[in-house]
Design a protein around this motif. Structure first.
Motif, PDB file in Angstrom:
ATOM      1  N   SER A 145      -3.503  54.748  22.924  1.00 21.82           N
ATOM      2  CA  SER A 145      -3.872  53.335  22.884  1.00 21.82           C
ATOM      3  C   SER A 145      -2.740  52.466  23.423  1.00 21.82           C
ATOM      4  O   SER A 145      -2.978  51.523  24.197  1.00 21.82           O
ATOM      5  N   MET A 146      -1.498  52.756  23.039  1.00 19.80           N
ATOM      6  CA  MET A 146      -0.351  51.990  23.524  1.00 19.80           C
ATOM      7  C   MET A 146      -0.159  52.189  25.023  1.00 19.80           C
ATOM      8  O   MET A 146       0.140  51.241  25.760  1.00 19.80           O
ATOM      9  N   LEU A 147      -0.349  53.424  25.498  1.00 16.64           N
ATOM     10  CA  LEU A 147      -0.221  53.696  26.931  1.00 16.64           C
ATOM     11  C   LEU A 147      -1.284  52.941  27.721  1.00 16.64           C
ATOM     12  O   LEU A 147      -1.008  52.351  28.769  1.00 16.64           O
ATOM     13  N   SER A 148      -2.509  52.944  27.213  1.00 18.69           N
ATOM     14  CA  SER A 148      -3.599  52.235  27.875  1.00 18.69           C
ATOM     15  C   SER A 148      -3.331  50.733  27.917  1.00 18.69           C
ATOM     16  O   SER A 148      -3.511  50.079  28.946  1.00 18.69           O
ATOM     17  N   SER A 149      -2.865  50.172  26.797  1.00 21.04           N
ATOM     18  CA  SER A 149      -2.592  48.743  26.721  1.00 21.04           C
ATOM     19  C   SER A 149      -1.498  48.340  27.699  1.00 21.04           C
ATOM     20  O   SER A 149      -1.606  47.311  28.385  1.00 21.04           O
ATOM     21  N   PHE A 150      -0.449  49.150  27.782  1.00 23.00           N
ATOM     22  CA  PHE A 150       0.655  48.847  28.700  1.00 23.00           C
ATOM     23  C   PHE A 150       0.181  48.909  30.155  1.00 23.00           C
ATOM     24  O   PHE A 150       0.541  48.062  30.974  1.00 23.00           O
ATOM     25  N   SER A 151      -0.644  49.889  30.482  1.00 23.87           N
ATOM     26  CA  SER A 151      -1.151  50.039  31.845  1.00 23.87           C
ATOM     27  C   SER A 151      -2.004  48.843  32.250  1.00 23.87           C
ATOM     28  O   SER A 151      -1.869  48.309  33.358  1.00 23.87           O
ATOM     29  N   VAL A 152      -2.889  48.416  31.335  1.00 22.54           N
ATOM     30  CA  VAL A 152      -3.740  47.258  31.622  1.00 22.54           C
ATOM     31  C   VAL A 152      -2.887  46.005  31.804  1.00 22.54           C
ATOM     32  O   VAL A 152      -3.109  45.206  32.725  1.00 22.54           O
ATOM     33  N   ARG A 153      -1.885  45.842  30.945  1.00 21.47           N
ATOM     34  CA  ARG A 153      -1.029  44.659  31.028  1.00 21.47           C
ATOM     35  C   ARG A 153      -0.245  44.643  32.343  1.00 21.47           C
ATOM     36  O   ARG A 153      -0.079  43.589  32.972  1.00 21.47           O
ATOM     37  N   CYS A 154       0.232  45.810  32.781  1.00 18.80           N
ATOM     38  CA  CYS A 154       0.953  45.888  34.056  1.00 18.80           C
ATOM     39  C   CYS A 154       0.076  45.432  35.218  1.00 18.80           C
ATOM     40  O   CYS A 154       0.528  44.697  36.103  1.00 18.80           O
ATOM     41  N   CYS A 155      -1.158  45.872  35.209  1.00 23.06           N
ATOM     42  CA  CYS A 155      -2.067  45.567  36.318  1.00 23.06           C
ATOM     43  C   CYS A 155      -2.530  44.119  36.319  1.00 23.06           C
ATOM     44  O   CYS A 155      -2.678  43.508  37.398  1.00 23.06           O
ATOM     45  N   LEU A 156      -2.745  43.543  35.149  1.00 23.79           N
ATOM     46  CA  LEU A 156      -3.419  42.247  35.060  1.00 23.79           C
ATOM     47  C   LEU A 156      -2.515  41.089  34.636  1.00 23.79           C
ATOM     48  O   LEU A 156      -2.972  39.954  34.553  1.00 23.79           O
ATOM     49  N   PHE A 157      -1.225  41.348  34.391  1.00 25.56           N
ATOM     50  CA  PHE A 157      -0.331  40.286  33.929  1.00 25.56           C
ATOM     51  C   PHE A 157      -0.251  39.104  34.895  1.00 25.56           C
ATOM     52  O   PHE A 157      -0.146  37.947  34.445  1.00 25.56           O
ATOM     53  N   PRO A 158      -0.294  39.309  36.223  1.00 26.20           N
ATOM     54  CA  PRO A 158      -0.255  38.147  37.125  1.00 26.20           C
ATOM     55  C   PRO A 158      -1.331  37.112  36.824  1.00 26.20           C
ATOM     56  O   PRO A 158      -1.101  35.906  37.003  1.00 26.20           O
ATOM     57  N   LEU A 159      -2.490  37.536  36.345  1.00 23.64           N
ATOM     58  CA  LEU A 159      -3.543  36.583  35.992  1.00 23.64           C
ATOM     59  C   LEU A 159      -3.115  35.707  34.823  1.00 23.64           C
ATOM     60  O   LEU A 159      -3.488  34.525  34.742  1.00 23.64           O
ATOM     61  N   THR A 160      -2.327  36.269  33.894  1.00 25.82           N
ATOM     62  CA  THR A 160      -1.827  35.480  32.768  1.00 25.82           C
ATOM     63  C   THR A 160      -0.849  34.421  33.249  1.00 25.82           C
ATOM     64  O   THR A 160      -0.870  33.270  32.786  1.00 25.82           O
ATOM     65  N   VAL A 161       0.034  34.794  34.182  1.00 26.28           N
ATOM     66  CA  VAL A 161       1.001  33.839  34.745  1.00 26.28           C
ATOM     67  C   VAL A 161       0.265  32.700  35.453  1.00 26.28           C
ATOM     68  O   VAL A 161       0.580  31.517  35.256  1.00 26.28           O
ATOM     69  N   ILE A 162      -0.719  33.051  36.274  1.00 27.30           N
ATOM     70  CA  ILE A 162      -1.491  32.046  37.011  1.00 27.30           C
ATOM     71  C   ILE A 162      -2.221  31.116  36.047  1.00 27.30           C
ATOM     72  O   ILE A 162      -2.195  29.888  36.188  1.00 27.30           O
ATOM     73  N   LYS A 163      -2.868  31.695  35.050  1.00 28.41           N
ATOM     74  CA  LYS A 163      -3.618  30.891  34.070  1.00 28.41           C
ATOM     75  C   LYS A 163      -2.694  29.917  33.349  1.00 28.41           C
ATOM     76  O   LYS A 163      -3.017  28.729  33.205  1.00 28.41           O
ATOM     77  N   THR A 164      -1.526  30.385  32.912  1.00 30.13           N
ATOM     78  CA  THR A 164      -0.600  29.541  32.158  1.00 30.13           C
ATOM     79  C   THR A 164      -0.084  28.391  33.016  1.00 30.13           C
ATOM     80  O   THR A 164      -0.021  27.234  32.567  1.00 30.13           O
ATOM     81  N   GLN A 165       0.286  28.678  34.271  1.00 30.09           N
ATOM     82  CA  GLN A 165       0.812  27.622  35.136  1.00 30.09           C
ATOM     83  C   GLN A 165      -0.264  26.589  35.462  1.00 30.09           C
ATOM     84  O   GLN A 165       0.026  25.386  35.560  1.00 30.09           O
ATOM     85  N   LEU A 166      -1.496  27.009  35.612  1.00 26.66           N
ATOM     86  CA  LEU A 166      -2.589  26.064  35.849  1.00 26.66           C
ATOM     87  C   LEU A 166      -2.824  25.180  34.627  1.00 26.66           C
ATOM     88  O   LEU A 166      -3.124  23.983  34.754  1.00 26.66           O
ATOM     89  N   GLN A 167      -2.673  25.756  33.434  1.00 31.27           N
ATOM     90  CA  GLN A 167      -2.952  25.006  32.214  1.00 31.27           C
ATOM     91  C   GLN A 167      -1.917  23.924  31.926  1.00 31.27           C
ATOM     92  O   GLN A 167      -2.248  22.870  31.386  1.00 31.27           O
TER      93      GLN A 167
END
Length: 334
Positions: free
Chosen positions: A40-62
């Motif tokens: 579960s931790m490995l899966s969570s880290f992998s997803v976060r690595c792939c999709l973290f740029p969307l979090t950065v974009i969302k935060t800067q837009l907000q």
């Protein structure tokens, strides 16, 4: 029901060739935890690595004032990449990755509460709703301090794109000059928060986080199971159950994102722009945006939510199938 069965109509030969029942929801007591937690931790880290740029974009837009810095999600991504390259899309990543640890507490709380409610005879949807809310309460209590630091790090890169934008994008006055590593900047952010506000500074926006994420989590799990049940009812029996679950997760993400978007903007602004209270944040947001506050950063959030929901469910439900006890494997459908 936790082990909902699909009945077999006597006149449907395609269904009669399948098992008459299968376990739709793999429960907490059906799994080997020694397998489940590391995967579960490995899966969570992998997803976060792939999709973290969307979090950065969302935060800067907000946190931007109206559309002073970016015109939209793609403009934001292009400007960050053009000026900072890939590292710019991963600002605050290592601090934010602590969420992997909080994720263990989150899912343990969710599954534990569902198990308790199952023993009390609660319905399937009630278990999902209450379990999701309790899980988010525990998860946010752990992660908010790291979220505050991470979001300050995310928006520091906006200054070079902002021009004459009104928002203060470096309210802590952090030195971001040449030679300053991301680790040094993160440490300086933490020190400055402690110096100005003490320990409570790390929980700035905590109430807003709970108001945004506890209902979001509760509704997401409830909608996830609701959509899953409906899709199972209308889809042909040959459709992958794992695919149905992933689609249900994405639909749940879309629904909850639309309902909670203004609260998430308020949370981000409280944590980054150091506003005094939720009331002040709401007033500032309404003064700047009007009805547009319901849609500000929404496209980025919808993409992020759908992608995260699909990926998280893909990993979560796959791992549950791998970690399930041998005696239940013959009742599991992929």
């Amino acid at each position: 029901m936790s082990r909902s069965a699909i009945s077999v109509p006597s006149g449907d030969s395609s269904r009669s060739n399948m098992d008459s029942t299968f376990i739709r929801t793999i429960e907490w007591d059906m799994m080997n935890k020694a397998k489940f937690f590391p995967l579960s931790m490995l899966s969570s880290f992998s997803v976060r690595c792939c999709l973290f740029p969307l979090t950065v974009i969302k935060t800067q837009l907000q946190v931007q004032h109206k559309s002073d810095v970016y015109k939209g999600m793609f403009d934001c991504a292009y400007k960050i990449y053009r000026s900072e390259g890939i590292p710019g899309l991963y600002r605050g990543f290592w601090i934010s990755s602590v969420q992997i640890v909080s994720g263990v507490f989150y899912i343990s709380t969710y599954e534990g509460v569902r198990h308790i409610l199952k023993d009390l005879g609660a319905s399937h949807n009630v278990k999902a709703l209450v379990g999701g809310g309790c899980a988010s309460l525990v998860g946010q209590t752990i992660i908010v301090p790291f979220d505050v630091i991470s979001q300050h790090a995310m928006v520091l890169g906006m200054a070079q794109h902002a021009g004459n934008a009104k928002a203060d994008l470096n309210p802590l006055g952090i030195d971001t000059g040449p030679g300053r590593s991301r680790i040094n900047i993160s440490v300086d952010i933490a020190k400055e928060i402690m110096r100005r506000d003490g320990f409570r500074g790390f929980y700035r926006g905590y109430t807003a986080s709970l108001m945004a994420y506890v209902p979001n989590s509760a509704m997401w799990w409830a909608f996830y199971h609701l959509y899953q049940d409906e899709l199972c009812r209308i889809c042909p029996p040959w459709v992958s159950h794992l695919l149905i679950q992933c689609v249900a997760g994405s639909l749940g993400g879309f629904t909850t994102t639309i309902l909670t978007n203004p609260l998430d903007i308020v949370r981000a602004r409280l944590q980054v722009q150091r506003l005094e209270s939720m009331r002040v944040a709401f007033r500032e947001l309404w003064r700047e945006e009007g009805l547009n506050c319901f849609f500000k950063g929404l496209s980025a959030r919808l993409v992020q939510s759908a992608a995260f929901s699909f990926s998280i469910i893909l990993g979560y439900e796959t791992i549950k199938r791998i970690a399930v006890d041998e005696r239940y494997k013959h009742q599991i459908r992929w």
